[in-house]
Design a protein around this motif. Structure first.
Motif, PDB file in Angstrom:
ATOM      1  N   GLY A 178      20.634 -16.746  -3.257  1.00  0.00           N
ATOM      2  CA  GLY A 178      19.652 -15.893  -2.579  1.00  0.00           C
ATOM      3  C   GLY A 178      18.591 -15.376  -3.520  1.00  0.00           C
ATOM      4  O   GLY A 178      18.353 -14.165  -3.614  1.00  0.00           O
ATOM      5  N   THR A 179      17.895 -16.282  -4.196  1.00  0.00           N
ATOM      6  CA  THR A 179      16.926 -15.899  -5.222  1.00  0.00           C
ATOM      7  C   THR A 179      15.587 -15.565  -4.597  1.00  0.00           C
ATOM      8  O   THR A 179      15.084 -16.294  -3.735  1.00  0.00           O
ATOM      9  CB  THR A 179      16.743 -17.049  -6.224  1.00  0.00           C
ATOM     10  N   ILE A 180      14.982 -14.477  -5.048  1.00  0.00           N
ATOM     11  CA  ILE A 180      13.641 -14.125  -4.588  1.00  0.00           C
ATOM     12  C   ILE A 180      12.614 -14.853  -5.444  1.00  0.00           C
ATOM     13  O   ILE A 180      12.823 -15.075  -6.641  1.00  0.00           O
ATOM     14  CB  ILE A 180      13.430 -12.594  -4.666  1.00  0.00           C
ATOM     15  N   SER A 181      11.495 -15.233  -4.852  1.00  0.00           N
ATOM     16  CA  SER A 181      10.468 -15.937  -5.614  1.00  0.00           C
ATOM     17  C   SER A 181       9.660 -14.957  -6.452  1.00  0.00           C
ATOM     18  O   SER A 181       9.526 -13.778  -6.101  1.00  0.00           O
ATOM     19  CB  SER A 181       9.514 -16.680  -4.661  1.00  0.00           C
ATOM     20  N   PRO A 182       9.103 -15.414  -7.591  1.00  0.00           N
ATOM     21  CA  PRO A 182       8.252 -14.541  -8.410  1.00  0.00           C
ATOM     22  C   PRO A 182       7.056 -13.996  -7.642  1.00  0.00           C
ATOM     23  O   PRO A 182       6.629 -12.863  -7.866  1.00  0.00           O
ATOM     24  CB  PRO A 182       7.823 -15.447  -9.562  1.00  0.00           C
ATOM     25  N   ASP A 183       6.503 -14.801  -6.733  1.00  0.00           N
ATOM     26  CA  ASP A 183       5.361 -14.336  -5.941  1.00  0.00           C
ATOM     27  C   ASP A 183       5.755 -13.157  -5.053  1.00  0.00           C
ATOM     28  O   ASP A 183       5.012 -12.175  -4.944  1.00  0.00           O
ATOM     29  CB  ASP A 183       4.817 -15.477  -5.080  1.00  0.00           C
ATOM     30  N   ALA A 184       6.923 -13.260  -4.418  1.00  0.00           N
ATOM     31  CA  ALA A 184       7.401 -12.162  -3.579  1.00  0.00           C
ATOM     32  C   ALA A 184       7.685 -10.927  -4.427  1.00  0.00           C
ATOM     33  O   ALA A 184       7.376  -9.797  -4.026  1.00  0.00           O
ATOM     34  CB  ALA A 184       8.651 -12.588  -2.819  1.00  0.00           C
ATOM     35  N   ALA A 185       8.270 -11.136  -5.618  1.00  0.00           N
ATOM     36  CA  ALA A 185       8.550 -10.012  -6.513  1.00  0.00           C
ATOM     37  C   ALA A 185       7.256  -9.302  -6.907  1.00  0.00           C
ATOM     38  O   ALA A 185       7.196  -8.065  -6.945  1.00  0.00           O
ATOM     39  CB  ALA A 185       9.289 -10.499  -7.762  1.00  0.00           C
ATOM     40  N   TYR A 186       6.216 -10.073  -7.176  1.00  0.00           N
ATOM     41  CA  TYR A 186       4.923  -9.472  -7.531  1.00  0.00           C
ATOM     42  C   TYR A 186       4.381  -8.627  -6.380  1.00  0.00           C
ATOM     43  O   TYR A 186       3.855  -7.520  -6.599  1.00  0.00           O
ATOM     44  CB  TYR A 186       3.915 -10.552  -7.900  1.00  0.00           C
ATOM     45  N   MET A 187       4.498  -9.125  -5.159  1.00  0.00           N
ATOM     46  CA  MET A 187       4.004  -8.376  -4.005  1.00  0.00           C
ATOM     47  C   MET A 187       4.762  -7.058  -3.839  1.00  0.00           C
ATOM     48  O   MET A 187       4.178  -6.025  -3.479  1.00  0.00           O
ATOM     49  CB  MET A 187       4.120  -9.229  -2.745  1.00  0.00           C
ATOM     50  N   ILE A 188       6.053  -7.070  -4.130  1.00  0.00           N
ATOM     51  CA  ILE A 188       6.833  -5.832  -4.037  1.00  0.00           C
ATOM     52  C   ILE A 188       6.447  -4.869  -5.151  1.00  0.00           C
ATOM     53  O   ILE A 188       6.342  -3.656  -4.931  1.00  0.00           O
ATOM     54  CB  ILE A 188       8.342  -6.138  -4.060  1.00  0.00           C
ATOM     55  N   ILE A 189       6.251  -5.389  -6.361  1.00  0.00           N
ATOM     56  CA  ILE A 189       5.804  -4.541  -7.476  1.00  0.00           C
ATOM     57  C   ILE A 189       4.502  -3.836  -7.094  1.00  0.00           C
ATOM     58  O   ILE A 189       4.343  -2.619  -7.302  1.00  0.00           O
ATOM     59  CB  ILE A 189       5.618  -5.375  -8.752  1.00  0.00           C
ATOM     60  N   ARG A 190       3.589  -4.584  -6.522  1.00  0.00           N
ATOM     61  CA  ARG A 190       2.309  -3.995  -6.112  1.00  0.00           C
ATOM     62  C   ARG A 190       2.515  -2.964  -5.004  1.00  0.00           C
ATOM     63  O   ARG A 190       1.927  -1.884  -5.024  1.00  0.00           O
ATOM     64  CB  ARG A 190       1.348  -5.100  -5.648  1.00  0.00           C
ATOM     65  N   GLY A 191       3.380  -3.297  -4.036  1.00  0.00           N
ATOM     66  CA  GLY A 191       3.643  -2.358  -2.954  1.00  0.00           C
ATOM     67  C   GLY A 191       4.328  -1.096  -3.429  1.00  0.00           C
ATOM     68  O   GLY A 191       4.056   0.010  -2.942  1.00  0.00           O
ATOM     69  N   LEU A 192       5.220  -1.242  -4.401  1.00  0.00           N
ATOM     70  CA  LEU A 192       5.970  -0.092  -4.921  1.00  0.00           C
ATOM     71  C   LEU A 192       5.058   0.973  -5.536  1.00  0.00           C
ATOM     72  O   LEU A 192       5.386   2.163  -5.510  1.00  0.00           O
ATOM     73  CB  LEU A 192       6.962  -0.557  -5.992  1.00  0.00           C
TER      74      LEU A 192
END
Length: 454
Positions: free
Chosen positions: A302-316
């Motif tokens: 269940g690995t998250i993609s780096p692109d999705a991680a970046y979007m969450i970092i920005r949202g956070l």
């Protein structure tokens, strides 16, 4: 961030930050003594977890408002490699190389921090994990591809075949189904107790074979709250781990680990990402427990993609601002609706009339962006109310910038029997409103005009 209303400020208690006293790892020897497959590994992780648990997360003394912006980046422990970019780079490569054999051995022996393969870890994802750890006051965090993946990985990693899970009748419906229907096929027993039935929980714990207690707080959609500190004390006396799904609170409003929980999970899709544009989950706790869960997670894939991680970092980075706004709007709206002649009942833990208010005030700094209420009408009358609303989207999910509204009897229980709805306390006139960051007066006027349509 200063609150605009002294009334709201007075009503929102400060989060308790106490650290738990050290407890002996011997409390978990009973689980190992059961000779259950996998029990020894879980015992070792639990023992290491208890030894480590009274150490605060290192290096983070800043406020949540600052941590959401800088933790894992300018304030970093194991963040990105040196970069002069203010924004965290997206590292999309799946495989990382080593300079020579000595470099590889240093990595394998833990003397060099690096990455090997995308399913095991990624620099962009690592920044996100460190940011969430700082917010949760956790030693470690694992980010997953969805909230449900976080729940499943936690359950499979911490409860061996022959183990026993106790959960509440109000926990997330898909988690409830997984525990009842899937874990039972793996030789794992489950017991469901009413969230406020502490005596029954004590009786189940007294059997001495409970591996893990899991529940949501607040619950969805009735926003019931469990006394996390009390539950943790009861469970730990019997060697039982405690996992809290804190999705409906967000890390801004509630920090279960500081209240005694061993693991906290979130659907990061909701408040953490905050923009209705990425699916993710996260698990936070001690290094020992997260290491155990991470091993299972790597197998589950269940690995998250780096692109999705970046979007969450920005949202956070805006989460504190968003949640503060949602807290204020929801509390004001709940008070307004509570006194409206066309509203029969309002569910919101921030209201003094809520049976969960005393618990919420003791462990939350804000009460979240969800308000549920029962309209003085029937199924079709409530449909007219929802259809008359102009600002919110009729949609599932919660915690984003946009307000969402749903009628659970239609959205989640359409086609199900009256018995099933009654068992889940779902009435035809129940509405769940997830407030976004729109102006309070606009949302208020929209709701009031829609109520006039019934």
């Amino acid at each position: 961030m200063a609150r605009s209303s002294s009334l709201v400020k007075a009503s929102l208690p400060k989060q308790r930050r106490q650290l738990r006293p050290r407890r002996s790892p011997k409390q978990f020897q009973r689980a190992a003594a059961l000779s259950l497959p996998g029990a020894e590994d879980i015992f070792v992780a639990a023992a290491e977890h208890l030894v480590q648990q009274d150490a605060p997360a290192p290096g983070y003394n800043a406020s949540d408002e600052t941590l959401v912006v800088h933790a894992g980046e300018k304030l970093r422990k194991n963040g990105m490699a040196d970069t002069d970019s203010i924004a965290t780079p997206i590292v999309s490569g799946t495989t990382h190389w080593f300079k020579n054999s000595a470099d590889l051995i240093a990595f394998k022996e833990g003397r060099r921090h690096s990455f090997e393969y995308g399913r095991y870890g990624n620099p962009t994802v690592s920044v996100l994990e460190e940011k969430i750890s700082a917010l949760e006051r956790a030693e470690a965090t694992l980010v997953t591809s969805s909230g449900m993946n976080a729940i499943v990985a936690t359950l499979l990693a911490l409860v061996p075949p022959g183990g026993h899970v106790v959960t509440t009748t109000d926990c997330y419906s898909e988690a409830r189904a997984f525990i009842r229907e899937r874990l039972s096929k793996m030789g794992i027993r489950s017991t469901f107790v009413d969230l406020n039935d502490i005596e029954t929980l004590k009786a189940v714990l007294d059997q001495g074979d409970v591996t893990l207690f899991y529940t949501d707080s607040p619950t969805n959609p009735h926003l019931k709250c469990i006394d996390i500190k009390l539950i943790a004390e009861l469970c730990h006396k019997k060697g039982t781990l405690v996992c809290i799904d804190s999705t409906l609170a967000s890390p801004i409003n509630q920090k279960p680990l500081t209240l005694g929980a061993d693991i906290v999970v979130h659907s990061a899709t909701k408040y953490i990402a905050g923009h209705h544009d990425v699916i993710a989950g996260c698990i936070s706790g001690s290094k020992a427990l997260i290491k155990t869960i991470r091993a299972w997670h790597q197998d589950l894939g269940g690995t998250i993609s780096p692109d999705a991680a970046y979007m969450i970092i920005r949202g956070l980075k805006t989460m504190a601002l968003r949640v503060e706004t949602q807290n204020r709007t929801s509390l004001r709206m709940a008070r307004l609706l509570e006194n409206h002649p066309k509203i029969e009942h309002v569910y919101y833990p921030g209201l003094k009339s809520s049976p969960w208010n005393h618990i919420a005030e003791s462990q939350m700094t804000g009460f979240g962006g969800i308000v549920s209420f029962e309209v003085a009408s029937n199924l079709h009358g409530v449909m007219r109310f929802i259809d008359a609303l102009q600002i919110p989207f009729i949609a599932t999910s919660l915690g984003g910038c946009e307000s969402l509204v749903q009628q659970p009897a239609v959205m989640s229980f359409w086609g199900q029997s009256d018995e099933e709805k009654a068992k889940n306390e779902i009435k035809d006139n129940l509405v769940r409103f997830s407030f976004g960051i729109e102006k309070f007066e606009d949302l208020r006027d929209d709701i009031l005009q829609a109520l006039e349509k019934i």
